[in-house]
Design a protein around this motif. Structure first.
Motif, PDB file in Angstrom:
ATOM      1  N   GLU A   1       0.833  -1.210   0.000  1.00 38.94           N
ATOM      2  CA  GLU A   1       0.000   0.000   0.000  1.00 38.94           C
ATOM      3  C   GLU A   1       0.868   1.259   0.000  1.00 38.94           C
ATOM      4  OE1 GLU A   1      -3.663  -1.941   2.678  1.00 38.94           O
ATOM      5  OE2 GLU A   1      -2.388  -0.345   3.483  1.00 38.94           O
ATOM      6  N   ILE A   2       1.902   1.257   0.818  1.00 41.60           N
ATOM      7  CA  ILE A   2       2.780   2.424   0.925  1.00 41.60           C
ATOM      8  C   ILE A   2       3.536   2.645  -0.386  1.00 41.60           C
ATOM      9  CG2 ILE A   2       4.821   3.341   2.102  1.00 41.60           C
ATOM     10  CD1 ILE A   2       3.814   1.827   4.627  1.00 41.60           C
ATOM     11  N   ALA A   3       4.051   1.542  -0.971  1.00 40.08           N
ATOM     12  CA  ALA A   3       4.771   1.662  -2.235  1.00 40.08           C
ATOM     13  C   ALA A   3       3.849   2.132  -3.357  1.00 40.08           C
ATOM     14  CB  ALA A   3       5.414   0.324  -2.595  1.00 40.08           C
ATOM     15  N   THR A   4       2.621   1.648  -3.369  1.00 42.43           N
ATOM     16  CA  THR A   4       1.656   2.073  -4.382  1.00 42.43           C
ATOM     17  C   THR A   4       1.343   3.551  -4.251  1.00 42.43           C
ATOM     18  OG1 THR A   4       0.666  -0.144  -4.460  1.00 42.43           O
ATOM     19  CG2 THR A   4      -0.676   1.691  -5.274  1.00 42.43           C
ATOM     20  N   ASP A   5       1.126   3.992  -3.020  1.00 41.06           N
ATOM     21  CA  ASP A   5       0.845   5.408  -2.791  1.00 41.06           C
ATOM     22  C   ASP A   5       2.021   6.272  -3.266  1.00 41.06           C
ATOM     23  OD1 ASP A   5      -0.773   7.587  -1.410  1.00 41.06           O
ATOM     24  OD2 ASP A   5       1.115   7.727  -0.310  1.00 41.06           O
ATOM     25  N   TYR A   6       3.230   5.799  -2.990  1.00 38.82           N
ATOM     26  CA  TYR A   6       4.423   6.529  -3.430  1.00 38.82           C
ATOM     27  C   TYR A   6       4.476   6.598  -4.960  1.00 38.82           C
ATOM     28  CZ  TYR A   6       9.373   7.745  -3.929  1.00 38.82           C
ATOM     29  OH  TYR A   6      10.562   8.358  -4.265  1.00 38.82           O
ATOM     30  N   ALA A   7       4.211   5.459  -5.620  1.00 43.55           N
ATOM     31  CA  ALA A   7       4.307   5.404  -7.080  1.00 43.55           C
ATOM     32  C   ALA A   7       3.231   6.252  -7.757  1.00 43.55           C
ATOM     33  CB  ALA A   7       4.196   3.959  -7.551  1.00 43.55           C
ATOM     34  N   VAL A   8       2.093   6.415  -7.109  1.00 47.30           N
ATOM     35  CA  VAL A   8       1.023   7.241  -7.674  1.00 47.30           C
ATOM     36  C   VAL A   8       1.330   8.729  -7.483  1.00 47.30           C
ATOM     37  CG1 VAL A   8      -1.413   7.874  -7.397  1.00 47.30           C
ATOM     38  CG2 VAL A   8      -0.750   5.470  -7.469  1.00 47.30           C
ATOM     39  N   ARG A   9       1.922   9.100  -6.371  1.00 43.34           N
ATOM     40  CA  ARG A   9       2.196  10.518  -6.074  1.00 43.34           C
ATOM     41  C   ARG A   9       3.482  11.025  -6.723  1.00 43.34           C
ATOM     42  NH1 ARG A   9       3.710  11.532  -1.589  1.00 43.34           N
ATOM     43  NH2 ARG A   9       3.940   9.476  -0.617  1.00 43.34           N
ATOM     44  N   ARG A  10       4.454  10.151  -6.898  1.00 45.38           N
ATOM     45  CA  ARG A  10       5.783  10.573  -7.365  1.00 45.38           C
ATOM     46  C   ARG A  10       5.774  10.801  -8.875  1.00 45.38           C
ATOM     47  NH1 ARG A  10      10.404  12.375  -8.157  1.00 45.38           N
ATOM     48  NH2 ARG A  10      12.360  11.358  -7.536  1.00 45.38           N
ATOM     49  N   GLN A  11       6.315  11.928  -9.285  1.00 45.37           N
ATOM     50  CA  GLN A  11       6.476  12.256 -10.703  1.00 45.37           C
ATOM     51  C   GLN A  11       7.936  12.066 -11.094  1.00 45.37           C
ATOM     52  OE1 GLN A  11       4.185  13.493 -13.043  1.00 45.37           O
ATOM     53  NE2 GLN A  11       2.460  13.266 -11.622  1.00 45.37           N
TER      54      GLN A  11
ATOM     55  N   ILE B   1       4.109   5.248 -11.425  1.00 45.92           N
ATOM     56  CA  ILE B   1       3.406   3.997 -11.697  1.00 45.92           C
ATOM     57  C   ILE B   1       3.165   3.790 -13.187  1.00 45.92           C
ATOM     58  CG2 ILE B   1       1.052   4.918 -11.478  1.00 45.92           C
ATOM     59  CD1 ILE B   1       0.364   2.288  -9.978  1.00 45.92           C
ATOM     60  N   ASP B   2       3.176   4.881 -13.961  1.00 42.36           N
ATOM     61  CA  ASP B   2       2.953   4.762 -15.394  1.00 42.36           C
ATOM     62  C   ASP B   2       4.192   4.301 -16.147  1.00 42.36           C
ATOM     63  OD1 ASP B   2       0.279   5.486 -15.281  1.00 42.36           O
ATOM     64  OD2 ASP B   2       0.723   7.628 -15.414  1.00 42.36           O
ATOM     65  N   HIS B   3       5.327   4.251 -15.470  1.00 40.06           N
ATOM     66  CA  HIS B   3       6.513   3.637 -16.069  1.00 40.06           C
ATOM     67  C   HIS B   3       6.371   2.125 -15.927  1.00 40.06           C
ATOM     68  CE1 HIS B   3       8.802   7.356 -16.668  1.00 40.06           C
ATOM     69  NE2 HIS B   3       8.265   7.768 -15.527  1.00 40.06           N
ATOM     70  N   GLU B   4       6.503   1.446 -17.042  1.00 37.92           N
ATOM     71  CA  GLU B   4       6.200   0.012 -17.064  1.00 37.92           C
ATOM     72  C   GLU B   4       6.998  -0.777 -16.027  1.00 37.92           C
ATOM     73  OE1 GLU B   4       7.242  -2.935 -20.451  1.00 37.92           O
ATOM     74  OE2 GLU B   4       5.256  -2.147 -20.927  1.00 37.92           O
ATOM     75  N   GLY B   5       8.277  -0.413 -15.851  1.00 40.17           N
ATOM     76  CA  GLY B   5       9.099  -1.153 -14.901  1.00 40.17           C
ATOM     77  C   GLY B   5       8.568  -1.087 -13.485  1.00 40.17           C
ATOM     78  N   VAL B   6       7.956   0.041 -13.122  1.00 39.02           N
ATOM     79  CA  VAL B   6       7.388   0.194 -11.791  1.00 39.02           C
ATOM     80  C   VAL B   6       6.010  -0.446 -11.715  1.00 39.02           C
ATOM     81  CG1 VAL B   6       6.556   1.865 -10.086  1.00 39.02           C
ATOM     82  CG2 VAL B   6       8.710   2.275 -11.293  1.00 39.02           C
ATOM     83  N   GLY B   7       5.167  -0.139 -12.693  1.00 41.13           N
ATOM     84  CA  GLY B   7       3.812  -0.690 -12.689  1.00 41.13           C
ATOM     85  C   GLY B   7       3.803  -2.206 -12.676  1.00 41.13           C
ATOM     86  N   PHE B   8       4.739  -2.818 -13.416  1.00 40.39           N
ATOM     87  CA  PHE B   8       4.794  -4.279 -13.463  1.00 40.39           C
ATOM     88  C   PHE B   8       5.205  -4.866 -12.113  1.00 40.39           C
ATOM     89  CE2 PHE B   8       5.189  -5.434 -18.250  1.00 40.39           C
ATOM     90  CZ  PHE B   8       4.037  -4.721 -18.517  1.00 40.39           C
ATOM     91  N   MET B   9       6.116  -4.176 -11.397  1.00 35.38           N
ATOM     92  CA  MET B   9       6.501  -4.673 -10.070  1.00 35.38           C
ATOM     93  C   MET B   9       5.299  -4.682  -9.127  1.00 35.38           C
ATOM     94  SD  MET B   9      10.363  -3.423  -9.125  1.00 35.38           S
ATOM     95  CE  MET B   9      10.266  -1.714  -9.652  1.00 35.38           C
TER      96      MET B   9
ATOM     97  N   CYS C   1       8.848  -3.508  -3.121  1.00 38.37           N
ATOM     98  CA  CYS C   1       8.391  -2.270  -2.479  1.00 38.37           C
ATOM     99  C   CYS C   1       9.564  -1.326  -2.234  1.00 38.37           C
ATOM    100  CB  CYS C   1       7.682  -2.583  -1.162  1.00 38.37           C
ATOM    101  SG  CYS C   1       6.084  -3.398  -1.354  1.00 38.37           S
ATOM    102  N   VAL C   2      10.665  -1.877  -1.735  1.00 37.36           N
ATOM    103  CA  VAL C   2      11.858  -1.061  -1.529  1.00 37.36           C
ATOM    104  C   VAL C   2      12.333  -0.478  -2.857  1.00 37.36           C
ATOM    105  CG1 VAL C   2      14.309  -1.151  -0.890  1.00 37.36           C
ATOM    106  CG2 VAL C   2      12.601  -2.292   0.546  1.00 37.36           C
ATOM    107  N   GLN C   3      12.362  -1.301  -3.890  1.00 35.33           N
ATOM    108  CA  GLN C   3      12.880  -0.863  -5.190  1.00 35.33           C
ATOM    109  C   GLN C   3      12.008   0.240  -5.793  1.00 35.33           C
ATOM    110  OE1 GLN C   3      15.705  -2.071  -6.038  1.00 35.33           O
ATOM    111  NE2 GLN C   3      16.017  -1.332  -8.133  1.00 35.33           N
ATOM    112  N   VAL C   4      10.704   0.082  -5.690  1.00 33.97           N
ATOM    113  CA  VAL C   4       9.788   1.099  -6.214  1.00 33.97           C
ATOM    114  C   VAL C   4      10.029   2.441  -5.545  1.00 33.97           C
ATOM    115  CG1 VAL C   4       7.352   1.813  -6.217  1.00 33.97           C
ATOM    116  CG2 VAL C   4       7.975  -0.482  -6.991  1.00 33.97           C
ATOM    117  N   MET C   5      10.317   2.407  -4.250  1.00 39.68           N
ATOM    118  CA  MET C   5      10.452   3.650  -3.483  1.00 39.68           C
ATOM    119  C   MET C   5      11.866   4.212  -3.490  1.00 39.68           C
ATOM    120  SD  MET C   5       7.947   2.683  -0.292  1.00 39.68           S
ATOM    121  CE  MET C   5       8.097   4.298   0.473  1.00 39.68           C
TER     122      MET C   5
END
Length: 388
Positions: free
Chosen positions: A262-272, A279-287, A337-341
């Motif tokens: 949940e925390i990693a998802t929130d980060y990926a949605v807020r981070r530009q 999250i729109d970068h495939e490498g992140v969204g796929f993780m 999760c660590v990698q996404v953030m």
């Protein structure tokens, strides 16, 4: 021990609300140390859990225990914060020890040793593992070197134990020792001058009160009424505890990884980054998609094993399969999760970094992955050789 079915979802809903709203804000409390939360912090949280009606929620007021399948729902909810299990009194090793005592203790033993645990007034420790550098019992309890010898109407226990979770501050101990009749479990009031903490180990994890200790047992005297079951029943009774305890570890850490996701998802949605949401970068969204898949797989594996245990089966093979599958899946989930953030993921700004450490330790605790695979391979060979 009487079991009740069908109340898990309702209890889990209350536990989840308590953990998210009341417990999670304590995750940066200074009383959280390298060897787990302090007893003062645990006591404060348990008082709040009692007030909210969620203390020891897997054991009902009339003494009945939730089914394994219902317990899975409750412990997943408790695990949403690393502080959740000790706060609501479903942490290891207490939860497993409560289960064993509820199943195997006499009425007098339950009153003396189990009741304080269920009430959250005491913590416990399970003294089985021994120092590997002395040839003691690690993942192979048949190598037990701690001894128990008869002395009059009681016993004297001597030995050393290692990686004993919660020994510091425990009020109840379950000690495995080698008697003439074979491995035997003894119930012990703690503290006792004959049970000495040599040192608390610095380990990668930090969620369990009391940490993990090297313990010397020197001339510990116990009476006959402190034997759990019968002399020589130690391995059999340990299996009563160990298979469900492996599974409840999976339940709690599934909750923790759910929160990390949940925390990693929130980060990926807020981070530009690079002109769009992360999250729109495939490498992140796929993780994150892989996390979603493996979280569901882990949940289904846990529920399958819980269902097997609810039939009354020992579930030794099933719990080994589940422990391997879930611990390895959760490690991959926490790592993603660590990698996404990125840098934030390896900092203490969120619990993601802690969850990663805790789950890495879980791949070893309650039997390393390789030991379980070895055990499963032996079963595969036995079954194959038995075929006509």
């Amino acid at each position: 021990m009487d079991v009740v079915h069908g109340q898990g979802a309702q209890i889990a809903e209350r536990v989840e609300a308590f953990v998210r709203d009341i417990v999670a804000p304590y995750e940066r409390d200074p009383r959280l140390g390298a060897h787990g939360p302090s007893d003062a912090l645990v006591g404060e949280l348990r008082a709040k859990a009692q007030a909210h009606g969620v203390l020891t929620p897997h054991v009902l007021a009339d003494g009945r225990h939730l089914s394994h399948l219902d317990t899975a729902k409750v412990l997943r909810a408790a695990g949403l914060s690393p502080l959740g299990p000790p706060a609501v009194n479903v942490a290891a090793p207490d939860e497993g020890n409560m289960f064993l005592l509820g199943r195997m203790a006499t009425s007098a033993q339950r009153e003396r040793f189990l009741d304080p645990l269920v009430a959250g007034r005491a913590r416990s420790a399970f003294f089985m593992t021994e120092p590997a550098d002395e040839g003691g019992a690690g993942s192979d309890p048949s190598m037990m070197r701690t001894t128990a010898r008869r002395d009059g109407d009681g016993w004297i226990i001597d030995g050393r134990k290692a990686f004993i979770t919660g020994a510091v501050g425990a009020g109840v101990g379950i000690v495995m020792a080698k008697a003439q009749e074979g491995a035997t479990l003894f119930l012990v009031d703690l503290p006792d001058p004959a049970v000495r903490i040599e040192r608390v180990l610095d380990t990668i994890d930090s969620s369990m009160p009391g940490g993990h200790s090297i313990v010397a047992i020197e001339g510990l005297r116990v009476s006959d009424d402190q034997v759990l079951g019968e002399p020589g029943d130690g391995f059999k009774l340990a299996q009563v505890r160990l298979a469900p305890a492996r599974l409840t570890h999976c339940m709690r850490w599934l909750g923790a990884c759910t929160r990390a996701h949940e925390i990693a998802t929130d980060y990926a949605v807020r981070r530009q980054a690079f002109g769009k949401q992360l999250i729109d970068h495939e490498g992140v969204g796929f993780m994150l998609a892989e996390n979603m898949i493996e979280l569901k797989q882990a949940e289904l594996m846990i529920d399958w094993c819980a269902g097997v245990l609810d039939t009354g089966a020992a579930g030794i093979v099933e719990s080994s399969m589940t422990k391997v599958s879930v611990s390895e899946s959760l490690m991959r989930i926490a790592d993603r999760c660590v990698q996404v953030m990125g840098g934030t993921g390896v900092s203490g700004d969120t619990i993601v970094e802690q969850v990663f450490r805790e789950v890495r330790a879980f791949r070893i605790y309650d039997g390393p992955t390789e030991v379980h695979k070895w055990s499963l391979a032996k079963k595969i060979k036995r079954d194959a050789m038995a075929r006509p």
